[in-house]
Write an enzyme that holds these catalytic residues in place. Sequence first.
Site, mmCIF file in Angstrom:
data_model
loop_
_atom_site.group_PDB
_atom_site.id
_atom_site.type_symbol
_atom_site.label_atom_id
_atom_site.label_comp_id
_atom_site.label_asym_id
_atom_site.label_seq_id
_atom_site.Cartn_x
_atom_site.Cartn_y
_atom_site.Cartn_z
ATOM 1 N N SER A 124 0.823 -1.205 0.000
ATOM 2 C CA SER A 124 0.000 0.000 0.000
ATOM 3 C C SER A 124 0.856 1.254 0.000
ATOM 4 O O SER A 124 1.948 1.272 0.550
ATOM 5 C CB SER A 124 -0.863 -0.034 1.272
ATOM 6 O OG SER A 124 -1.409 1.225 1.520
ATOM 7 N N TYR A 149 -1.766 0.316 10.374
ATOM 8 C CA TYR A 149 -1.993 -0.378 9.091
ATOM 9 C C TYR A 149 -0.773 -0.181 8.186
ATOM 10 O O TYR A 149 -0.215 -1.138 7.664
ATOM 11 C CB TYR A 149 -3.248 0.153 8.398
ATOM 12 C CG TYR A 149 -3.314 -0.258 6.952
ATOM 13 C CD1 TYR A 149 -3.035 0.643 5.928
ATOM 14 C CD2 TYR A 149 -3.609 -1.569 6.603
ATOM 15 C CE1 TYR A 149 -3.051 0.251 4.604
ATOM 16 C CE2 TYR A 149 -3.640 -1.973 5.276
ATOM 17 C CZ TYR A 149 -3.359 -1.058 4.281
ATOM 18 O OH TYR A 149 -3.363 -1.444 2.974
ATOM 19 N N LYS A 153 2.265 -3.006 6.656
ATOM 20 C CA LYS A 153 2.714 -3.179 5.264
ATOM 21 C C LYS A 153 4.230 -2.978 5.164
ATOM 22 O O LYS A 153 4.924 -3.713 4.457
ATOM 23 C CB LYS A 153 1.977 -2.214 4.329
ATOM 24 C CG LYS A 153 0.492 -2.501 4.202
ATOM 25 C CD LYS A 153 0.215 -3.902 3.656
ATOM 26 C CE LYS A 153 -1.268 -4.148 3.458
ATOM 27 N NZ LYS A 153 -1.567 -5.507 2.962
HETATM 28 C C1 WQD Z 1 -9.535 8.464 1.624
HETATM 29 C C2 WQD Z 1 -9.817 9.914 2.016
HETATM 30 C C3 WQD Z 1 -10.247 10.216 4.353
HETATM 31 C C4 WQD Z 1 -13.999 8.037 4.599
HETATM 32 C C5 WQD Z 1 -6.943 3.524 1.510
HETATM 33 C C6 WQD Z 1 -7.002 2.107 1.950
HETATM 34 C C7 WQD Z 1 -5.630 1.600 2.221
HETATM 35 C C8 WQD Z 1 -4.709 1.913 1.081
HETATM 36 C C9 WQD Z 1 -4.727 3.375 0.738
HETATM 37 C C10 WQD Z 1 -4.733 -0.080 -0.235
HETATM 38 C C11 WQD Z 1 -9.130 10.306 3.325
HETATM 39 C C12 WQD Z 1 -11.474 10.574 3.513
HETATM 40 C C13 WQD Z 1 -12.827 8.599 4.104
HETATM 41 C C14 WQD Z 1 -15.049 8.887 5.016
HETATM 42 C C15 WQD Z 1 -13.720 10.799 4.434
HETATM 43 N N1 WQD Z 1 -5.059 1.190 -0.077
HETATM 44 N N2 WQD Z 1 -12.708 9.964 4.029
HETATM 45 N N3 WQD Z 1 -14.873 10.261 4.914
HETATM 46 O O1 WQD Z 1 -7.234 6.161 4.120
HETATM 47 O O2 WQD Z 1 -6.461 6.795 1.782
HETATM 48 O O3 WQD Z 1 -6.528 4.367 2.555
HETATM 49 O O4 WQD Z 1 -6.095 3.700 0.435
HETATM 50 O O5 WQD Z 1 -3.989 -0.730 0.402
HETATM 51 O O6 WQD Z 1 -5.772 0.209 2.401
HETATM 52 O O7 WQD Z 1 -7.766 2.051 3.133
HETATM 53 O O8 WQD Z 1 -8.614 5.620 2.063
HETATM 54 O O9 WQD Z 1 -10.986 5.793 1.525
HETATM 55 O O10 WQD Z 1 -10.298 5.556 3.973
HETATM 56 O O11 WQD Z 1 -9.829 7.677 2.770
HETATM 57 O O12 WQD Z 1 -13.578 12.059 4.361
HETATM 58 O O13 WQD Z 1 -16.132 8.447 5.480
HETATM 59 O O14 WQD Z 1 -11.213 10.038 2.222
HETATM 60 O O15 WQD Z 1 -10.084 11.163 5.404
HETATM 61 O O16 WQD Z 1 -8.722 11.658 3.231
HETATM 62 P P1 WQD Z 1 -7.158 5.840 2.685
HETATM 63 P P2 WQD Z 1 -10.014 6.095 2.621
#
Ligand code: WQD
Length: 315
Positions: A124, A149, A153
């Site tokens: 990731s 997390y 990784k």
């Molecule tokens: C994205 C953005 C949140 C939920 C993911 C995977 C991780 C890795 C990387 C594969 C952030 C914002 C989210 C919500 C929000 N991929 N958000 N409201 O944290 O970048 O990580 O991609 O391995 O495994 O989890 O993804 O979709 O959780 O968040 O505002 O209800 O959306 O703050 O800025 P993240 P995410």
Amino acid sequence: MKILVTGGTGFIGSHTVVELTNAGFEPVILDNLSNSNRAVLDGIREILGKVPKFYELDCRNEKELSQVFENERPEAVIHFAAFKAVGESVEKPLEYYDNNVGSMLTLLEVMRKYKVKNFVFSSSCTVYGQPESLPVTELSPDANAASPYGYTKVMCEQIIRDSSKVCGLNSAILRYFNPIGAHPSGHIGELPNGIPNNLVPFITQTAIGKRQKLTVFGDDYSTPDGTCIRDFIHVVDLAKAHVAALHWLLKNDNQLEVFNLGQGKGNTVLEVVKAFVKVSGQNLNYEIGPRRAGDVEQIWANVEKSEKMLAGKLN
Ligand code: WQD
């Protein structure tokens, strides 16, 4: 050629099972259904007209895992099985280390026992933490991974590096950016168990009224609209990249390469929300809330290496 797919009923795993089959491989699914369910197998059947062999098991169970290797004698393993929510890992660090690192150790032990060398690992972009400079290349340092997390990784990648020689591994480490979307048939997609941690399934569940409203975690970042920037990649493109990585491995030996898998550009959270509203014609109930622990402000990929070595290599 049999390919063991751990976490194969998960979001990325299920889409990869479809693309592996389309490419002529025979995927065998292992999953403990902790973040997915058997209905995904029905979705896969709708698309493929058949269901790959499925074993319900936890990759930390060495006895059961060995039995699968005994029965199936796979040519390669694609390892998805892991917990993957940044925010959740801050609240449940021990579960994340036990599951993500524990299953990796057991899996590599069993692979060594059965002399299975070809290994595609689901890593990731969270290993980069908040990069000093953007876009990140595979040579960008593993900075502060910012969440348990992310650290699982980082540790799993190090375990691969340190065990490559003794296990004779031939590995591709795939660093995903933000996988979103669904197979065009709509028979499989992103449907995590319980309340979604990730942005897009929360958007879609809000749009159908399953969730009352979306909370955007912070709009006071130093970005054009104040919300975080991520590199969103379509899950089917990501699945195809696994097939390309497998083909690359099968043509090589004793390799250990890292690949960034993203679009190569960033979008803000609010841009994704607005794009969803525009494309779906469905208004979305959202509010701005506080920042989420573990989030980095902005990250997107330099994908030149993947484009050079993997793009289009689907056969
Ligand atoms: C994205 C953005 C949140 C939920 C993911 C995977 C991780 C890795 C990387 C594969 C952030 C914002 C989210 C919500 C929000 N991929 N958000 N409201 O944290 O970048 O990580 O991609 O391995 O495994 O989890 O993804 O979709 O959780 O968040 O505002 O209800 O959306 O703050 O800025 P993240 P995410």
